[in-house]
Design a protein around this motif. Structure first.
Motif, PDB file in Angstrom:
ATOM      1  N   PHE A 172       0.822  -1.205   0.000  1.00 26.67           N
ATOM      2  CA  PHE A 172       0.000   0.000   0.000  1.00 26.67           C
ATOM      3  C   PHE A 172       0.860   1.261   0.000  1.00 26.67           C
ATOM      4  O   PHE A 172       0.600   2.203  -0.747  1.00 26.67           O
ATOM      5  CB  PHE A 172      -0.940   0.009   1.205  1.00 26.67           C
ATOM      6  CG  PHE A 172      -1.797   1.222   1.282  1.00 26.67           C
ATOM      7  CD1 PHE A 172      -2.921   1.339   0.489  1.00 26.67           C
ATOM      8  CD2 PHE A 172      -1.467   2.271   2.129  1.00 26.67           C
ATOM      9  CE1 PHE A 172      -3.714   2.475   0.536  1.00 26.67           C
ATOM     10  CE2 PHE A 172      -2.253   3.402   2.186  1.00 26.67           C
ATOM     11  CZ  PHE A 172      -3.375   3.508   1.387  1.00 26.67           C
ATOM     12  N   VAL A 173       1.906   1.281   0.814  1.00 33.47           N
ATOM     13  CA  VAL A 173       2.786   2.450   0.908  1.00 33.47           C
ATOM     14  C   VAL A 173       3.498   2.686  -0.417  1.00 33.47           C
ATOM     15  O   VAL A 173       3.572   3.815  -0.906  1.00 33.47           O
ATOM     16  CB  VAL A 173       3.806   2.290   2.058  1.00 33.47           C
ATOM     17  CG1 VAL A 173       4.862   3.366   2.015  1.00 33.47           C
ATOM     18  CG2 VAL A 173       3.096   2.305   3.395  1.00 33.47           C
ATOM     19  N   ARG A 174       4.007   1.641  -1.038  1.00 31.41           N
ATOM     20  CA  ARG A 174       4.696   1.776  -2.332  1.00 31.41           C
ATOM     21  C   ARG A 174       3.773   2.344  -3.411  1.00 31.41           C
ATOM     22  O   ARG A 174       4.190   3.132  -4.243  1.00 31.41           O
ATOM     23  CB  ARG A 174       5.244   0.439  -2.797  1.00 31.41           C
ATOM     24  CG  ARG A 174       6.518   0.031  -2.102  1.00 31.41           C
ATOM     25  CD  ARG A 174       7.035  -1.271  -2.718  1.00 31.41           C
ATOM     26  NE  ARG A 174       8.228  -1.711  -2.074  1.00 31.41           N
ATOM     27  CZ  ARG A 174       9.456  -1.357  -2.446  1.00 31.41           C
ATOM     28  NH1 ARG A 174       9.640  -0.544  -3.442  1.00 31.41           N
ATOM     29  NH2 ARG A 174      10.502  -1.824  -1.793  1.00 31.41           N
ATOM     30  N   MET A 175       2.506   1.928  -3.387  1.00 35.86           N
ATOM     31  CA  MET A 175       1.567   2.376  -4.408  1.00 35.86           C
ATOM     32  C   MET A 175       1.067   3.800  -4.164  1.00 35.86           C
ATOM     33  O   MET A 175       0.849   4.555  -5.106  1.00 35.86           O
ATOM     34  CB  MET A 175       0.372   1.424  -4.486  1.00 35.86           C
ATOM     35  CG  MET A 175       0.719   0.094  -5.098  1.00 35.86           C
ATOM     36  SD  MET A 175      -0.620  -1.126  -5.082  1.00 35.86           S
ATOM     37  CE  MET A 175      -2.052  -0.176  -5.431  1.00 35.86           C
ATOM     38  N   SER A 176       0.898   4.183  -2.910  1.00 31.21           N
ATOM     39  CA  SER A 176       0.232   5.454  -2.636  1.00 31.21           C
ATOM     40  C   SER A 176       1.165   6.600  -2.261  1.00 31.21           C
ATOM     41  O   SER A 176       0.787   7.753  -2.396  1.00 31.21           O
ATOM     42  CB  SER A 176      -0.806   5.269  -1.526  1.00 31.21           C
ATOM     43  OG  SER A 176      -0.168   4.857  -0.345  1.00 31.21           O
TER      44      SER A 176
END
Length: 145
Positions: A31-35
């Motif tokens: 989630f962190v990598r994508m957002s």
């Protein structure tokens, strides 16, 4: 933190001269990598590492006398709190020793242990430098700069 992820999914943040590192769970990583694309006006690039390098941290050294190596006594000395305020923080569950929550005020702290109080930063018991004539323990404590 306004993304719906729980605080427990994230750990320490290590700040260096030109970068910073933070710990998160495997579930939060995707989630962190994508957002997360930027922080302020700075772009973000990710590099995965297995552990945070905490050995090169700079500590603000504090010499203190404590009556015992109890957690409430050491927390009070490290953060400049009264022992009752330190005990209250411990009982609320906002104190961690070596990244694990501790709710026992009589927990014995050892040299080398990392301590943290949520909202107040991280500290470490750097060394024990002897005992005074009145049986107080002389400690060298460190707070993260």
């Amino acid at each position: 933190m306004n993304t719906g992820l729980k605080r427990e999914k994230f750990g320490d943040i290590s700040v260096n001269d030109d970068s910073f590192s933070f710990a998160c769970t495997k579930e939060a990583e995707t989630f962190v990598r994508m957002s997360l694309e930027q922080v302020g006006k700075a772009s973000v690039a990710f590099e995965q590492v297995e552990t945070l390098n905490l050995e090169n941290e700079q500590w603000h050294e504090i010499q203190s006398l404590v009556s015992s190596m109890r957690l409430d006594s050491v927390i009070a000395a490290l953060y400049g709190l009264s022992r009752s305020k330190a005990a209250e923080a411990i009982e609320k569950g906002i104190v961690k020793v070596n990244w694990r929550s501790v709710d026992n005020t009589a927990f014995r702290v050892n040299v080398g242990d990392y301590l943290s109080v949520r909202g107040s930063g991280r500290g470490k018991v750097l060394s024990q430098e002897g005992v005074t004539k009145k049986d107080k323990i002389r400690l060298l404590l460190g707070r993260k700069q």
